[in-house]
Design a protein around this motif. Structure first.
Motif, PDB file in Angstrom:
ATOM      1  N   UNK A  61       0.835  -1.203   0.000  1.00 34.29           N
ATOM      2  CA  UNK A  61       0.000   0.000   0.000  1.00 34.29           C
ATOM      3  C   UNK A  61       0.868   1.251   0.000  1.00 34.29           C
ATOM      4  N   UNK A  62       1.942   1.254   0.794  1.00 33.68           N
ATOM      5  CA  UNK A  62       2.842   2.414   0.814  1.00 33.68           C
ATOM      6  C   UNK A  62       3.318   2.770  -0.581  1.00 33.68           C
ATOM      7  N   UNK A  63       3.677   1.760  -1.355  1.00 32.47           N
ATOM      8  CA  UNK A  63       4.195   2.016  -2.697  1.00 32.47           C
ATOM      9  C   UNK A  63       3.088   2.390  -3.673  1.00 32.47           C
ATOM     10  N   UNK A  64       1.897   1.830  -3.481  1.00 28.50           N
ATOM     11  CA  UNK A  64       0.799   2.141  -4.392  1.00 28.50           C
ATOM     12  C   UNK A  64       0.261   3.548  -4.187  1.00 28.50           C
ATOM     13  N   UNK A  65       0.446   4.100  -2.989  1.00 23.23           N
ATOM     14  CA  UNK A  65      -0.018   5.466  -2.754  1.00 23.23           C
ATOM     15  C   UNK A  65       0.734   6.457  -3.639  1.00 23.23           C
ATOM     16  N   UNK A  66       1.979   6.147  -3.994  1.00 21.56           N
ATOM     17  CA  UNK A  66       2.722   6.983  -4.935  1.00 21.56           C
ATOM     18  C   UNK A  66       2.039   6.949  -6.304  1.00 21.56           C
ATOM     19  N   UNK A  67       2.104   8.065  -7.014  1.00 21.61           N
ATOM     20  CA  UNK A  67       1.581   8.088  -8.380  1.00 21.61           C
ATOM     21  C   UNK A  67       2.581   7.389  -9.299  1.00 21.61           C
ATOM     22  N   UNK A  68       2.137   6.471 -10.138  1.00 17.05           N
ATOM     23  CA  UNK A  68       3.086   5.743 -10.989  1.00 17.05           C
ATOM     24  C   UNK A  68       3.723   6.639 -12.046  1.00 17.05           C
TER      25      UNK A  68
END
Length: 456
Positions: free
Chosen positions: A426-433
């Motif tokens: 989740x921490x990484x998915x919160x970043x915009x790709x």
């Protein structure tokens, strides 16, 4: 006769004259004479009211991009802001001295990106993703904020940090890379368009988990009398997927989760593959996170003698591989969930044979996940261990030998939460790709439309 010197042009007047409608400048801004603002064609910069910028700072807005700075923002000396897709700084936020915000990176000089071998720095092109600094956030001296990051409202980022992943609201963060050190009770501030993660589930009734619903059954102040009758008013999805959705919302209250449970009772891998195809064809949904799990009905149908519905291992592998491959095109992270074993649904010898066959399907699922870079969540071992130790009655985790009780759901929930935490999903998915520059402008353009002139 002496002439009266012409009044000196203010920085605001100079910038308005230089950039015209590409610059929206609010009232009572305090801007230094040496402020450098570069706005390419099709780009737009907006500064709210009472924005203060200190000397030596630069704002670059490349073609098509947007920079939106809210009211009462303070920006320190020698700060550099450069956007190729979009940067937004919320009201009352502050950037201290020598802060660097870049919403883009050079792409690697691979043969794919530089097929001619051209030896210039920009030959490989750029990838970009928005930077959002929410209202009231404070970014201290010499902090670098990289592409795709969102810094939450009231957050405080310590000096010399490199913010390469998003920071939650009401958090003190520091370090390289910056991580949250502690949370605090932040003051209320405006919360604009929270980050939304779309989570999909494709599988069988173990994911679907329907329960009968009557509003009176769940209204604590109006529960029906013991022994009375109520009418089933509908069906609701519960089980481990529902509980995971609640857990995510509590653990990440500043993130919106759009949870879509496509589980279907009785579905084989053949059916689930059709559901995946239909979902894409009808909704076109892009997912941040997808869970896929099937196989139990593929095996069960054969032992039930329903041979036309049974799916052998080769066909199962083909369907699952196809689903993972298809989802990889529009899902950022895929988790393949193993099937739970059969409980006491038949005589013990038959159940043993069914589980031996189902274990082969789970092994094939693990291989398919690994081949496509997906994660594999193996719940078989934890489930059988829990069944063995929780009670001498193996039905503790199953309601009927296939479907799960609340205890069975809890095993799946805990294993899923453990996987998410271990891989910081989740921490990484919160970043915009990060996307190729032009693709980023198209994808993220709607985020910045409210900060641009109509039709721009």
């Amino acid at each position: 006769m002496t002439s009266t010197p012409a009044p000196r042009q203010s920085a605001a007047e100079r910038l308005r004259a230089e950039h015209g409608p590409a610059l929206a400048l609010g009232n009572d801004c305090d801007l230094p004479d040496d402020l450098v603002i570069e706005i390419d064609p099709g780009a737009h910069l907006s500064l709210g009211n009472r924005v203060s910028i200190r000397r030596g700072s630069t704002i670059q807005v490349h073609r098509g991009a947007t920079v939106a700075i809210g009211d009462d923002v303070a920006i320190g000396e020698h700060t550099f802001i450069s956007a190729m897709t979009g940067i937004r700084i919320g009201a009352g936020a502050a950037l201290s001295n020598m802060v660097d915000l870049h919403d883009h990176n050079h792409r690697a000089r691979t043969t794919e990106y530089v097929p001619t071998g051209q030896l210039v720095p920009w030959a490989s092109g750029f990838e970009a993703a928005p930077i959002v600094i929410e209202a009231g956030a404070i970014v201290s001296n010499k902090v670098t904020v990289t592409a795709g990051v969102r810094i939450g409202a009231n957050a405080l980022v310590g000096a010399n940090a490199v913010v390469s992943h998003s920071i939650a609201p009401d958090t003190i963060a520091a370090g390289v890379p910056a991580t949250g050190r502690r949370a605090f009770d932040g003051v209320p501030v405006p919360r604009e368009d929270p980050r939304t993660l779309t989570v999909g589930f494709f599988g069988t009734s173990i994911m679907e988990h329907l329960e009968a619903v009557n509003a009176q059954m769940t209204t604590q102040a109006d529960l029906p009398e013991v022994g009375s009758k109520v009418t089933v008013e509908g069906w609701s999805q519960r089980g481990w997927v529902h509980r995971l959705a609640l857990s995510l919302r509590v653990a990440w209250p500043h993130v919106a989760f759009d949870v879509r449970n496509h589980g279907e009772g009785g579905a084989t891998s053949r059916d689930v593959a059709k559901i995946v195809e239909a979902d894409r064809a009808t909704t076109g949904t892009d997912y941040d996170l997808v869970f896929v799990g099937c196989g139990i009905n593929d095996v069960w149908r054969r032992f039930q003698g329903r041979m036309s519905e049974a799916v052998d291992l080769e066909e199962y592998t083909r369907h699952l591989t196809g689903m993972i491959g298809q989802l990889s095109g529009y899902a950022r992270r895929i988790v393949v969930v193993s099937e739970t074993p059969f409980g006491p649904i038949e005589d013990p010898a038959t159940v043993t044979a069914m589980n031996a066959e189902l274990a082969r399907y789970n092994a094939a699922a693990a291989q398919a996940a690994a081949a496509h870079g997906a994660l594999f969540l193996d719940v078989w071992g934890p489930f059988t261990t829990a069944a063995r130790h929780l009670s001498g009655d193996l039905a503790t985790l199953w309601s009927d030998g296939v479907h799960l009780t609340e205890l069975g759901d809890t095993v799946l929930l805990q294993q899923t939460e453990r996987l998410l935490a271990e891989h910081r999903i989740v921490e990484k998915l919160v970043d915009y790709p990060l996307l190729e520059r032009d693709a980023a402008l198209t994808t993220y353009g709607p985020m910045f439309a409210p900060y641009r002139p109509a039709g721009a």
